[in-house]
Design a protein around this motif. Structure first.
Motif, PDB file in Angstrom:
ATOM      1  N   ARG A 127       0.862  -1.204   0.000  1.00  9.14           N
ATOM      2  CA  ARG A 127       0.000   0.000   0.000  1.00  9.14           C
ATOM      3  C   ARG A 127       0.892   1.245   0.000  1.00  9.14           C
ATOM      4  O   ARG A 127       2.124   1.143  -0.050  1.00  9.14           O
ATOM      5  CB  ARG A 127      -0.886  -0.004   1.247  1.00  9.14           C
ATOM      6  CG  ARG A 127      -0.073   0.201   2.516  1.00  9.14           C
ATOM      7  CD  ARG A 127      -0.916   0.246   3.764  1.00  9.14           C
ATOM      8  NE  ARG A 127      -0.100   0.612   4.915  1.00  9.14           N
ATOM      9  CZ  ARG A 127      -0.472   0.486   6.163  1.00  9.14           C
ATOM     10  NH1 ARG A 127      -1.671  -0.011   6.436  1.00  9.14           N
ATOM     11  NH2 ARG A 127       0.314   0.866   7.152  1.00  9.14           N
ATOM     12  N   THR A 159      -0.534   8.819   3.351  1.00 11.72           N
ATOM     13  CA  THR A 159      -0.639   7.347   3.402  1.00 11.72           C
ATOM     14  C   THR A 159      -1.136   6.974   4.798  1.00 11.72           C
ATOM     15  O   THR A 159      -1.381   7.846   5.632  1.00 11.72           O
ATOM     16  CB  THR A 159       0.748   6.699   3.209  1.00 11.72           C
ATOM     17  OG1 THR A 159       1.572   7.070   4.324  1.00 11.72           O
ATOM     18  CG2 THR A 159       1.418   7.125   1.912  1.00 11.72           C
ATOM     19  N   TYR A 167      12.678   7.397  15.136  1.00 17.70           N
ATOM     20  CA  TYR A 167      12.476   7.521  13.690  1.00 17.70           C
ATOM     21  C   TYR A 167      13.555   8.414  13.072  1.00 17.70           C
ATOM     22  O   TYR A 167      14.160   8.087  12.047  1.00 17.70           O
ATOM     23  CB  TYR A 167      11.083   8.097  13.434  1.00 17.70           C
ATOM     24  CG  TYR A 167      10.659   8.119  11.975  1.00 17.70           C
ATOM     25  CD1 TYR A 167      10.280   6.947  11.330  1.00 17.70           C
ATOM     26  CD2 TYR A 167      10.614   9.310  11.258  1.00 17.70           C
ATOM     27  CE1 TYR A 167       9.866   6.963   9.997  1.00 17.70           C
ATOM     28  CE2 TYR A 167      10.207   9.337   9.928  1.00 17.70           C
ATOM     29  CZ  TYR A 167       9.833   8.162   9.307  1.00 17.70           C
ATOM     30  OH  TYR A 167       9.422   8.182   7.989  1.00 17.70           O
ATOM     31  N   LYS A 218      16.284   7.350  10.268  1.00 14.47           N
ATOM     32  CA  LYS A 218      16.299   7.913   8.921  1.00 14.47           C
ATOM     33  C   LYS A 218      17.612   8.647   8.622  1.00 14.47           C
ATOM     34  O   LYS A 218      18.027   8.730   7.462  1.00 14.47           O
ATOM     35  CB  LYS A 218      15.079   8.807   8.709  1.00 14.47           C
ATOM     36  CG  LYS A 218      13.740   8.021   8.720  1.00 14.47           C
ATOM     37  CD  LYS A 218      13.685   6.933   7.639  1.00 14.47           C
ATOM     38  CE  LYS A 218      12.306   6.309   7.502  1.00 14.47           C
ATOM     39  NZ  LYS A 218      12.255   5.264   6.458  1.00 14.47           N
ATOM     40  N   ASP A 229       9.475 -10.592   5.621  1.00 11.45           N
ATOM     41  CA  ASP A 229       9.799  -9.608   6.648  1.00 11.45           C
ATOM     42  C   ASP A 229      11.214  -9.097   6.386  1.00 11.45           C
ATOM     43  O   ASP A 229      12.165  -9.893   6.412  1.00 11.45           O
ATOM     44  CB  ASP A 229       9.702 -10.286   8.026  1.00 11.45           C
ATOM     45  CG  ASP A 229       9.828  -9.305   9.173  1.00 11.45           C
ATOM     46  OD1 ASP A 229      10.376  -8.205   8.977  1.00 11.45           O
ATOM     47  OD2 ASP A 229       9.381  -9.655  10.284  1.00 11.45           O
ATOM     48  N   SER A 255      -1.011  -3.301   7.149  1.00 15.86           N
ATOM     49  CA  SER A 255      -1.522  -3.785   5.862  1.00 15.86           C
ATOM     50  C   SER A 255      -1.794  -5.284   5.948  1.00 15.86           C
ATOM     51  O   SER A 255      -1.291  -5.974   6.839  1.00 15.86           O
ATOM     52  CB  SER A 255      -0.556  -3.464   4.731  1.00 15.86           C
ATOM     53  OG  SER A 255       0.684  -4.067   4.969  1.00 15.86           O
ATOM     54  N   GLN A 277       3.143   4.444  -0.367  1.00 14.25           N
ATOM     55  CA  GLN A 277       4.184   4.805  -1.337  1.00 14.25           C
ATOM     56  C   GLN A 277       4.692   3.581  -2.090  1.00 14.25           C
ATOM     57  O   GLN A 277       4.962   3.633  -3.284  1.00 14.25           O
ATOM     58  CB  GLN A 277       5.344   5.471  -0.608  1.00 14.25           C
ATOM     59  CG  GLN A 277       4.968   6.792   0.020  1.00 14.25           C
ATOM     60  CD  GLN A 277       6.157   7.397   0.746  1.00 14.25           C
ATOM     61  OE1 GLN A 277       7.207   7.612   0.174  1.00 14.25           O
ATOM     62  NE2 GLN A 277       5.990   7.680   2.031  1.00 14.25           N
ATOM     63  N   ASN A 325      11.798   0.530   0.699  1.00 16.56           N
ATOM     64  CA  ASN A 325      10.798   1.525   1.118  1.00 16.56           C
ATOM     65  C   ASN A 325      10.094   1.163   2.430  1.00 16.56           C
ATOM     66  O   ASN A 325       9.508   2.029   3.077  1.00 16.56           O
ATOM     67  CB  ASN A 325       9.787   1.654  -0.039  1.00 16.56           C
ATOM     68  CG  ASN A 325       8.500   2.320   0.348  1.00 16.56           C
ATOM     69  OD1 ASN A 325       8.431   3.532   0.461  1.00 16.56           O
ATOM     70  ND2 ASN A 325       7.455   1.520   0.565  1.00 16.56           N
ATOM     71  N   VAL A 341       3.568  12.405   3.845  1.00 11.96           N
ATOM     72  CA  VAL A 341       2.916  11.881   2.640  1.00 11.96           C
ATOM     73  C   VAL A 341       1.552  11.323   3.036  1.00 11.96           C
ATOM     74  O   VAL A 341       1.397  10.730   4.113  1.00 11.96           O
ATOM     75  CB  VAL A 341       3.750  10.760   1.989  1.00 11.96           C
ATOM     76  CG1 VAL A 341       3.173  10.385   0.632  1.00 11.96           C
ATOM     77  CG2 VAL A 341       5.208  11.169   1.856  1.00 11.96           C
ATOM     78  N   ASP A 369       6.182  -7.398   0.896  1.00 12.97           N
ATOM     79  CA  ASP A 369       5.577  -6.767   2.077  1.00 12.97           C
ATOM     80  C   ASP A 369       5.375  -7.804   3.180  1.00 12.97           C
ATOM     81  O   ASP A 369       5.204  -8.991   2.923  1.00 12.97           O
ATOM     82  CB  ASP A 369       4.238  -6.100   1.754  1.00 12.97           C
ATOM     83  CG  ASP A 369       3.912  -4.952   2.711  1.00 12.97           C
ATOM     84  OD1 ASP A 369       3.973  -3.777   2.289  1.00 12.97           O
ATOM     85  OD2 ASP A 369       3.623  -5.233   3.908  1.00 12.97           O
TER      86      ASP A 369
HETATM   87  N1  NAD Z   1       3.975   8.781   5.147  1.00  9.59           N
HETATM   88  C1  NAD Z   1       4.838   9.701   5.467  1.00  9.59           C
HETATM   89  O1  NAD Z   1       4.470  10.781   5.941  1.00  9.59           O
HETATM   90  C2  NAD Z   1       6.323   9.476   5.216  1.00  9.59           C
HETATM   91  C3  NAD Z   1       7.185  10.593   5.157  1.00  9.59           C
HETATM   92  C4  NAD Z   1       8.532  10.399   4.910  1.00  9.59           C
HETATM   93  C5  NAD Z   1       9.033   9.125   4.730  1.00  9.59           C
HETATM   94  N2  NAD Z   1       8.194   8.041   4.808  1.00  9.59           N
HETATM   95  C6  NAD Z   1       8.779   6.708   4.599  1.00  9.59           C
HETATM   96  O2  NAD Z   1       8.238   6.165   3.406  1.00  9.59           O
HETATM   97  C7  NAD Z   1       8.207   4.742   3.494  1.00  9.59           C
HETATM   98  C8  NAD Z   1       6.823   4.219   3.116  1.00  9.59           C
HETATM   99  O3  NAD Z   1       5.880   4.699   4.056  1.00  9.59           O
HETATM  100  P1  NAD Z   1       4.306   4.835   3.768  1.00  9.59           P
HETATM  101  O4  NAD Z   1       3.962   6.230   4.058  1.00  9.59           O
HETATM  102  O5  NAD Z   1       3.967   4.256   2.449  1.00  9.59           O
HETATM  103  O6  NAD Z   1       3.753   3.915   4.972  1.00  9.59           O
HETATM  104  P2  NAD Z   1       2.705   2.693   5.012  1.00  9.59           P
HETATM  105  O7  NAD Z   1       2.608   2.301   6.438  1.00  9.59           O
HETATM  106  O8  NAD Z   1       1.476   3.047   4.268  1.00  9.59           O
HETATM  107  O9  NAD Z   1       3.435   1.538   4.175  1.00  9.59           O
HETATM  108  C9  NAD Z   1       4.577   0.875   4.670  1.00  9.59           C
HETATM  109  C10 NAD Z   1       4.527  -0.565   4.211  1.00  9.59           C
HETATM  110  O10 NAD Z   1       5.732  -1.198   4.703  1.00  9.59           O
HETATM  111  C11 NAD Z   1       5.400  -2.491   5.160  1.00  9.59           C
HETATM  112  N3  NAD Z   1       6.353  -2.960   6.165  1.00  9.59           N
HETATM  113  C12 NAD Z   1       6.559  -2.441   7.398  1.00  9.59           C
HETATM  114  N4  NAD Z   1       7.407  -3.213   8.085  1.00  9.59           N
HETATM  115  C13 NAD Z   1       7.782  -4.218   7.247  1.00  9.59           C
HETATM  116  C14 NAD Z   1       8.657  -5.329   7.394  1.00  9.59           C
HETATM  117  N5  NAD Z   1       9.282  -5.584   8.544  1.00  9.59           N
HETATM  118  N6  NAD Z   1       8.831  -6.164   6.328  1.00  9.59           N
HETATM  119  C15 NAD Z   1       8.172  -5.930   5.160  1.00  9.59           C
HETATM  120  N7  NAD Z   1       7.307  -4.910   4.986  1.00  9.59           N
HETATM  121  C16 NAD Z   1       7.113  -4.069   6.027  1.00  9.59           C
HETATM  122  C17 NAD Z   1       4.004  -2.327   5.777  1.00  9.59           C
HETATM  123  O11 NAD Z   1       3.339  -3.578   5.873  1.00  9.59           O
HETATM  124  C18 NAD Z   1       3.329  -1.350   4.819  1.00  9.59           C
HETATM  125  O12 NAD Z   1       2.588  -2.010   3.819  1.00  9.59           O
HETATM  126  C19 NAD Z   1       8.647   4.413   4.915  1.00  9.59           C
HETATM  127  O13 NAD Z   1      10.021   4.059   4.910  1.00  9.59           O
HETATM  128  C20 NAD Z   1       8.447   5.706   5.662  1.00  9.59           C
HETATM  129  O14 NAD Z   1       9.276   5.809   6.793  1.00  9.59           O
HETATM  130  C21 NAD Z   1       6.865   8.199   5.035  1.00  9.59           C
END
Ligand code: NAD
Length: 271
Positions: free
Chosen positions: A17, A203, A168, A172, A76, A51, A19, A103, A201, A38
């Motif tokens: 899901r 999400t 976090y 990062k 994982d 998710s 990004q 990601n 973002v 995922d």
């Molecule tokens: N959403 C924001 O505001 C934002 C801002 C900056 C950076 N980010 C980064 O962008 C990336 C994507 O985030 P998003 O916003 O799409 O979040 P999200 O929670 O919608 O999606 C993250 C996905 O990663 C998967 N995931 C988490 N842990 C996992 C693991 N151990 N093994 C496999 N899959 C795993 C989850 O199941 C989920 O489907 C992340 O690294 C996040 O830190 C997000």
């Protein structure tokens, strides 16, 4: 579609899901076959919903509309041996691997004195060790392919301190350093490594539940709330905005861009 990724194979983690899904759709839309990874299970400690396998199914179904092959992997990123096995099998099936978008990540905001040992460890396990595992499981295939591109997903929190997110922010900044360090050692194999740094973002991670948690944590020191304000007058950005940057970095359009930290952050890190 301009076919920028035609004939290539790209692996994306966190693909169910948000990004990650958008990266899968964009890569397939540009002609790549995709390995979509995922966990699809409960995420440790987060305030937003996790998710599920059906989310990854949806990503695959949408991407297949482009006519490309998409191999889903429920794995994982914290488990290097399991990830290696799954990736090796998928690469054998698709024949090669050219690019990687690491990601997957989690975020658990808290005031500094509310951060437990468990929250810190979980965040580092997924965001740092999981990212390292992803490179270790995939880079050998890029070496075999004769080169490629790796994008590590950091955050504006990897460029500028974000209060109420010590684990976090730590993770990062580590991802940003990891990208530069891998870039140095993988350059001789024709592999480029860059990090991407989005502001908030739209999400699940950027959802109302999450913003409420940040607002609650920020009551510990409201003066610091201003550190999270974007320079451009926008609340946040879209998954498409981030996918545009990732597509540039994985494609040959950026063939001399490496060890670069690309902000897609509406200016927050300079504000
Ligand atoms: N959403 C924001 O505001 C934002 C801002 C900056 C950076 N980010 C980064 O962008 C990336 C994507 O985030 P998003 O916003 O799409 O979040 P999200 O929670 O919608 O999606 C993250 C996905 O990663 C998967 N995931 C988490 N842990 C996992 C693991 N151990 N093994 C496999 N899959 C795993 C989850 O199941 C989920 O489907 C992340 O690294 C996040 O830190 C997000």
């Amino acid at each position: 579609m301009s076919g920028l990724m035609r004939g290539k194979v790209v692996l994306v983690t966190g693909a169910a899901r948000g990004q990650g899904r958008e990266h899968v759709l964009r890569m397939a839309g540009e002609g790549a076959d995709v390995i979509a990874v995922d966990l699809c299970a409960t995420l440790p400690g987060v305030a937003y919903a996790s998710s599920e396998p059906t989310d990854l199914d949806t990503t695959v179904a949408l991407a297949e509309e482009s006519g490309q092959q998409v191999v889903p992997l429920v794995a994982d990123v914290r488990d290097l041996a399991g990830l290696r096995d799954a990736v090796d099998g998928a690469v054998e099936k698709l024949g090669r691997l050219d690019a990687v978008v690491a990601n997957a990540g989690i975020c658990i905001p808290s005031a500094w004195d509310q951060v437990t040992e468990e929250i810190f460890r979980d965040t580092m396990d997924v965001n740092v060790t999981g990212t390292w595992n992803t490179v270790m499981a995939t880079a050998p295939h890029l070496v075999t392919a004769g080169g490629g591109s790796i994008v590590l997903m950091s955050s504006s929190a990897g460029l500028k301190v974000q209060p109420f997110m010590i684990p976090y922010t730590t993770s990062k900044f580590a991802v940003r350093g990891m990208a530069k360090a891998f870039a140095a050692e993988l350059a001789r194999f024709g592999i480029r490594v860059n990090s991407v740094h989005p502001t908030g973002v739209d999400t699940a991670m950027g959802s109302r539940a999450m913003l409420t948690q940040v607002a609650k944590a920020s009551m510990a020191d409201p003066r610091l709330r201003g550190m999270l304000v974007n320079m451009q007058p926008v609340e946040g950005i879209s998954v498409e905005d981030v996918a545009n940057a990732v597509l540039f970095l994985v494609s040959d359009a950026s063939r001399h861009v490496t060890a670069h930290a690309m902000a897609v952050d509406a200016g927050v890190s300079e504000f």
